[in-house]
Design an enzyme around this catalytic site. Structure first.
Site, PDB file in Angstrom:
ATOM      1  N   ARG A 103       8.210   3.931  -4.633  1.00 14.71           N
ATOM      2  CA  ARG A 103       8.342   3.080  -3.807  1.00 14.71           C
ATOM      3  C   ARG A 103       7.264   2.055  -3.928  1.00 14.71           C
ATOM      4  O   ARG A 103       7.697   0.727  -3.555  1.00 14.71           O
ATOM      5  CB  ARG A 103       7.994   3.663  -2.296  1.00 14.71           C
ATOM      6  CG  ARG A 103       8.323   2.978  -1.175  1.00 14.71           C
ATOM      7  CD  ARG A 103       8.125   3.510   0.318  1.00 14.71           C
ATOM      8  NE  ARG A 103       6.700   4.161   0.600  1.00 14.71           N
ATOM      9  CZ  ARG A 103       6.737   4.975   1.540  1.00 14.71           C
ATOM     10  NH1 ARG A 103       7.616   4.933   2.575  1.00 14.71           N
ATOM     11  NH2 ARG A 103       5.303   5.418   1.670  1.00 14.71           N
ATOM     12  N   TYR A 108       0.940  -0.951  -0.014  1.00 16.11           N
ATOM     13  CA  TYR A 108      -0.043   0.092  -0.106  1.00 16.11           C
ATOM     14  C   TYR A 108       0.842   1.138  -0.025  1.00 16.11           C
ATOM     15  O   TYR A 108       2.011   1.301   0.282  1.00 16.11           O
ATOM     16  CB  TYR A 108      -0.957   0.149   1.131  1.00 16.11           C
ATOM     17  CG  TYR A 108      -0.214   0.222   2.544  1.00 16.11           C
ATOM     18  CD1 TYR A 108      -0.500   1.612   2.918  1.00 16.11           C
ATOM     19  CD2 TYR A 108       0.359  -0.626   3.244  1.00 16.11           C
ATOM     20  CE1 TYR A 108       0.242   2.045   4.369  1.00 16.11           C
ATOM     21  CE2 TYR A 108       1.034  -0.312   4.622  1.00 16.11           C
ATOM     22  CZ  TYR A 108       0.939   0.802   4.717  1.00 16.11           C
ATOM     23  OH  TYR A 108       1.351   1.256   6.227  1.00 16.11           O
ATOM     24  N   LEU A 160      11.318   0.921   6.722  1.00 14.59           N
ATOM     25  CA  LEU A 160      10.765   1.359   5.600  1.00 14.59           C
ATOM     26  C   LEU A 160      11.308   2.502   4.925  1.00 14.59           C
ATOM     27  O   LEU A 160      11.933   3.553   5.540  1.00 14.59           O
ATOM     28  CB  LEU A 160       9.363   1.715   6.162  1.00 14.59           C
ATOM     29  CG  LEU A 160       8.317   2.007   4.648  1.00 14.59           C
ATOM     30  CD1 LEU A 160       8.141   0.900   3.965  1.00 14.59           C
ATOM     31  CD2 LEU A 160       7.324   2.669   5.266  1.00 14.59           C
ATOM     32  N   GLU A 205      12.650   2.361  13.875  1.00 19.94           N
ATOM     33  CA  GLU A 205      11.537   3.223  13.424  1.00 19.94           C
ATOM     34  C   GLU A 205      10.368   3.361  14.410  1.00 19.94           C
ATOM     35  O   GLU A 205      10.138   2.433  15.086  1.00 19.94           O
ATOM     36  CB  GLU A 205      11.325   3.150  12.085  1.00 19.94           C
ATOM     37  CG  GLU A 205      10.558   1.801  11.819  1.00 19.94           C
ATOM     38  CD  GLU A 205      10.469   1.377  10.167  1.00 19.94           C
ATOM     39  OE1 GLU A 205      10.589   2.363   9.621  1.00 19.94           O
ATOM     40  OE2 GLU A 205      10.504   0.170   9.785  1.00 19.94           O
ATOM     41  N   ARG A 252      -7.629 -20.536  -1.134  1.00 19.46           N
ATOM     42  CA  ARG A 252      -6.286 -20.466  -0.273  1.00 19.46           C
ATOM     43  C   ARG A 252      -5.580 -21.461  -0.419  1.00 19.46           C
ATOM     44  O   ARG A 252      -5.619 -22.389  -0.105  1.00 19.46           O
ATOM     45  CB  ARG A 252      -7.158 -20.444   1.353  1.00 19.46           C
ATOM     46  CG  ARG A 252      -6.147 -20.121   2.362  1.00 19.46           C
ATOM     47  CD  ARG A 252      -6.776 -19.979   3.713  1.00 19.46           C
ATOM     48  NE  ARG A 252      -5.879 -19.629   4.775  1.00 19.46           N
ATOM     49  CZ  ARG A 252      -4.770 -20.414   5.214  1.00 19.46           C
ATOM     50  NH1 ARG A 252      -4.556 -21.483   4.947  1.00 19.46           N
ATOM     51  NH2 ARG A 252      -4.187 -19.623   6.171  1.00 19.46           N
ATOM     52  N   LYS A 255       6.564  -2.106   1.689  1.00 17.96           N
ATOM     53  CA  LYS A 255       5.373  -1.417   2.470  1.00 17.96           C
ATOM     54  C   LYS A 255       4.108  -2.374   2.407  1.00 17.96           C
ATOM     55  O   LYS A 255       3.252  -2.178   1.599  1.00 17.96           O
ATOM     56  CB  LYS A 255       5.121   0.126   1.881  1.00 17.96           C
ATOM     57  CG  LYS A 255       4.155   0.739   2.811  1.00 17.96           C
ATOM     58  CD  LYS A 255       4.079   2.185   2.482  1.00 17.96           C
ATOM     59  CE  LYS A 255       3.300   3.007   3.067  1.00 17.96           C
ATOM     60  NZ  LYS A 255       3.864   3.249   4.724  1.00 17.96           N
TER      61      LYS A 255
END
Length: 282
Positions: free
Chosen positions: A52, A33, A204, A179, A100, A147
């Site tokens: 990114r 995302y 990140l 972070e 799945r 991310k």
């Protein structure tokens, strides 16, 4: 009026938006995302967010289902539809629905979802008061440079901070701050050096982080991408965090210890003002 969201090519009221229960983003967190700030109805640092996004998708072996220009048009359409002057646009791309199974489906049919949130970014009260931070063990996986939507560790950390009356939790691994749960961590150390963790799979690559490092170098501030301990952070002249939806926020307390004079420092204030001015101008 209902908020308009985007799901797989359709703009629709949020209450009508649906994805499959078999979507791998839902089942496995097999998704990435981006969150892009909106100021004056315009996207901030969008090209950096696209770069990114490309990197994250490459790392999980998923092709970008919409070209960059299409993603820009999508974001701008949501901003216009929802009349967002200030806030964010959230974009998520998953590997899509499949029976799945842990192995990747072939071919993948990516799910693309996006929505807006209107919120005040410029008049954030924490910019004036500063924020409190607590430290917690870093319990996340080893590919934090992606991310990913797999953020249970960060959610647990944010909740731990909330219970202690803090805005953010800084995660600690091998004695060093990595972070924040949703931010990059900076200190201006006792020697006046701006420090933050170097890039790698352990953090990140923050878009706002990158902009602040550039601004610091342009201003002639000594910068070192070098780890710092909690003790060094507590003894620092200043501390602050950066994030796309928060820009720069001064840290005035860590684990109950006042940072500097216990009020937002001049360097953090200057970075916030400079970043906002540049974002609005561009």
């Amino acid at each position: 009026m209902s908020r308009i969201v985007y799901v797989n090519g359709a703009y629709q009221p949020e209450e009508e938006a649906k994805i499959s229960v078999f979507d791998r983003g839902f089942l496995f967190g097999d998704a990435v995302y981006e969150v892009t700030a909106v100021l004056d109805g315009r996207l901030v640092d969008f090209d950096a967010h696209l770069a990114r996004l490309d990197r994250s998708l490459k790392e999980i072996e998923l092709s970008l289902p919409i070209p960059h220009e299409g993603l820009r048009e999508l974001h701008e359409a949501l901003i216009a539809e929802n009349k967002v002057g200030e806030g964010i646009v959230y974009l998520q791309i998953s590997r899509g629905p499949a029976e799945r199974d842990f192995a990747y489906p072939e071919p993948a049919l990516p799910t693309v979802v996006a929505f807006t949130q209107s919120r005040p970014l410029l008049d954030n009260p924490y910019a004036e008061t500063g924020i409190k931070v607590v430290t917690i063990p870093d319990i996340r996986w080893k590919r934090r440079d992606i991310k990913s939507t797999s953020m249970l560790g960060q959610a647990m950390g944010k909740q731990a901070a909330k219970r202690q009356g803090a805005y953010e939790a800084w995660m600690v691994e091998d004695g060093f701050v990595t972070e924040g749960t949703s931010s990059s961590a900076f200190i201006l150390d006792a020697d006046g050096v701006l420090r933050t963790q170097p890039l790698g799979s352990h953090i990140l690559p923050g878009v706002t982080r990158r902009a602040i490092l550039r601004l610091a170098k342009e201003e002639g501030l000594r910068v070192e991408e070098r780890p710092f301990t909690v003790a060094e952070a507590i003894q620092a002249r200043e501390a602050f965090l950066t994030a796309a939806s928060a820009f720069v926020l001064p840290v005035i307390e860590i684990d109950g210890h006042a940072i500097g004079d216990g009020v937002p420092g001049p360097v953090a204030r200057a970075f916030r003002a400079h970043y906002i001015a540049e974002a609005r101008a561009s």
